[in-house]
Write a protein that holds these residues in place. Structure first.
Motif, PDB file in Angstrom:
ATOM      1  N   THR A 129      11.347 -34.168  43.924  1.00 37.25           N
ATOM      2  CA  THR A 129      12.784 -33.607  43.865  1.00 37.25           C
ATOM      3  C   THR A 129      13.403 -33.591  42.596  1.00 37.25           C
ATOM      4  O   THR A 129      14.160 -32.512  42.375  1.00 37.25           O
TER       5      THR A 129
ATOM      6  N   SER B   1      11.952 -30.680  40.619  1.00 41.36           N
ATOM      7  CA  SER B   1      12.313 -29.315  41.234  1.00 41.36           C
ATOM      8  C   SER B   1      13.506 -28.957  40.719  1.00 41.36           C
ATOM      9  O   SER B   1      13.875 -27.859  40.346  1.00 41.36           O
ATOM     10  N   THR B   2      14.524 -30.030  40.827  1.00 44.47           N
ATOM     11  CA  THR B   2      15.874 -30.114  40.398  1.00 44.47           C
ATOM     12  C   THR B   2      15.841 -29.657  38.604  1.00 44.47           C
ATOM     13  O   THR B   2      16.702 -28.588  38.398  1.00 44.47           O
ATOM     14  N   HIS B   3      15.069 -30.366  38.083  1.00 44.16           N
ATOM     15  CA  HIS B   3      14.944 -30.036  36.551  1.00 44.16           C
ATOM     16  C   HIS B   3      14.841 -28.677  36.438  1.00 44.16           C
ATOM     17  O   HIS B   3      15.281 -27.979  35.529  1.00 44.16           O
ATOM     18  N   SER B   4      13.700 -27.914  37.051  1.00 45.03           N
ATOM     19  CA  SER B   4      13.183 -26.853  36.698  1.00 45.03           C
ATOM     20  C   SER B   4      14.434 -25.655  37.143  1.00 45.03           C
ATOM     21  O   SER B   4      14.559 -24.721  36.374  1.00 45.03           O
ATOM     22  N   ARG B   5      15.179 -25.889  38.021  1.00 43.52           N
ATOM     23  CA  ARG B   5      16.116 -25.202  38.755  1.00 43.52           C
ATOM     24  C   ARG B   5      17.178 -25.040  37.554  1.00 43.52           C
ATOM     25  O   ARG B   5      17.744 -24.074  37.264  1.00 43.52           O
ATOM     26  N   VAL B   6      17.507 -26.299  37.099  1.00 44.47           N
ATOM     27  CA  VAL B   6      18.719 -26.392  36.301  1.00 44.47           C
ATOM     28  C   VAL B   6      18.304 -25.621  34.956  1.00 44.47           C
ATOM     29  O   VAL B   6      19.005 -25.046  34.287  1.00 44.47           O
TER      30      VAL B   6
ATOM     31  N   TYR C 110      15.993 -23.093  34.572  1.00 41.28           N
ATOM     32  CA  TYR C 110      16.132 -21.486  34.672  1.00 41.28           C
ATOM     33  C   TYR C 110      17.593 -21.142  34.718  1.00 41.28           C
ATOM     34  O   TYR C 110      17.844 -20.156  34.322  1.00 41.28           O
ATOM     35  N   PHE C 111      18.336 -21.912  35.554  1.00 37.19           N
ATOM     36  CA  PHE C 111      19.888 -21.446  35.560  1.00 37.19           C
ATOM     37  C   PHE C 111      20.281 -21.617  34.176  1.00 37.19           C
ATOM     38  O   PHE C 111      21.119 -20.606  33.923  1.00 37.19           O
ATOM     39  N   SER C 112      20.332 -22.571  33.289  1.00 40.01           N
ATOM     40  CA  SER C 112      20.790 -22.593  31.948  1.00 40.01           C
ATOM     41  C   SER C 112      20.127 -21.360  31.031  1.00 40.01           C
ATOM     42  O   SER C 112      20.723 -20.797  30.403  1.00 40.01           O
TER      43      SER C 112
END
Length: 205
Positions: free
Chosen positions: A164, A167-172, A174-176
């Motif tokens: 988790t 996954s959260t790190h990857s999403r953050v 990509y969002f950045s």
């Protein structure tokens, strides 16, 4: 060698018994919750002090609302069940005044055991004709298994939380990157717009 005896002592000191005593006022409800693993035997022994004109109902439920045990006008008794899955179980005492009752608190004593401590090794010894040493070895074997299961569960939870977090790190990330691209695009558009505006006003060549 003292290591095995120390290892056994640590096993024997593990808290598998929950003993509670509390006061229950009239017309109030108190619930106790506990997380328990799958396929674990749970037993409870409860006793309520005498309180004329008061009626206390006992209910044991899981997180889905399934009633595992219930008792109307509970005073003293026992209950037992085996968990089907890892869940949060709730033991609720609901105290109500009836006609002629008074407002004194009831004293509630609850002893809950689960896992190895809930098993009756005396009955097992009689059924299988085991010697005292064999019974103790069986108990230690079951205790060792419960500890291994606990570690396996904690490892699975750790892996789940790690996945988790990744996954959260990857999403953050990509969002950045997306936010930076948007800011760069907006800054470029502002520069081009202002350059064209100033040229139209003949402020710059």
């Amino acid at each position: 060698m003292e290591f095995p005896s120390l290892f056994v002592s640590v096993f024997l000191l593990l808290p598998l018994v929950d003993s509670l005593m509390f006061h229950l006022p009239p017309n109030q409800k108190k619930c106790l919750r506990e997380e328990i693993h799958k396929d674990v035997l749970v037993t409870g022994d409860y006793e309520l002090s005498e309180a004329p004109g008061q009626k206390t109902n006992l209910a044991v439920t899981d997180s889905k609302g399934h009633i595992l045990y219930s008792k109307q006008d509970a005073k003293k008794g026992k209950f037992a069940f085996t968990t089907d899955e890892y869940d949060v179980f709730e033991v609720c005492f609901d105290n109500k005044l009836v006609a002629g009752g008074h407002g004194a608190d009831r004293e509630v004593t609850l002893i809950m055991k689960h896992g190895v401590e809930a098993m009756s090794y005396e009955d097992l010894a009689k059924a299988e004709k085991l010697k005292p040493l064999e019974v103790e070895l069986r108990r230690l074997e079951d205790l060792s298994k419960s500890i291994v299961d606990d570690f396996a569960y904690m490892r699975a939870r750790e892996e789940e939380m790690r996945d988790t977090n990744e996954s959260t790190h990857s999403r953050v990330m990509y969002f950045s990157i997306f936010s930076m691209c948007c800011l760069l695009g907006l800054a470029t558009w502002q520069v081009l717009y202002l350059r064209r505006y100033f040229k139209s006003k003949k402020l710059i060549e």
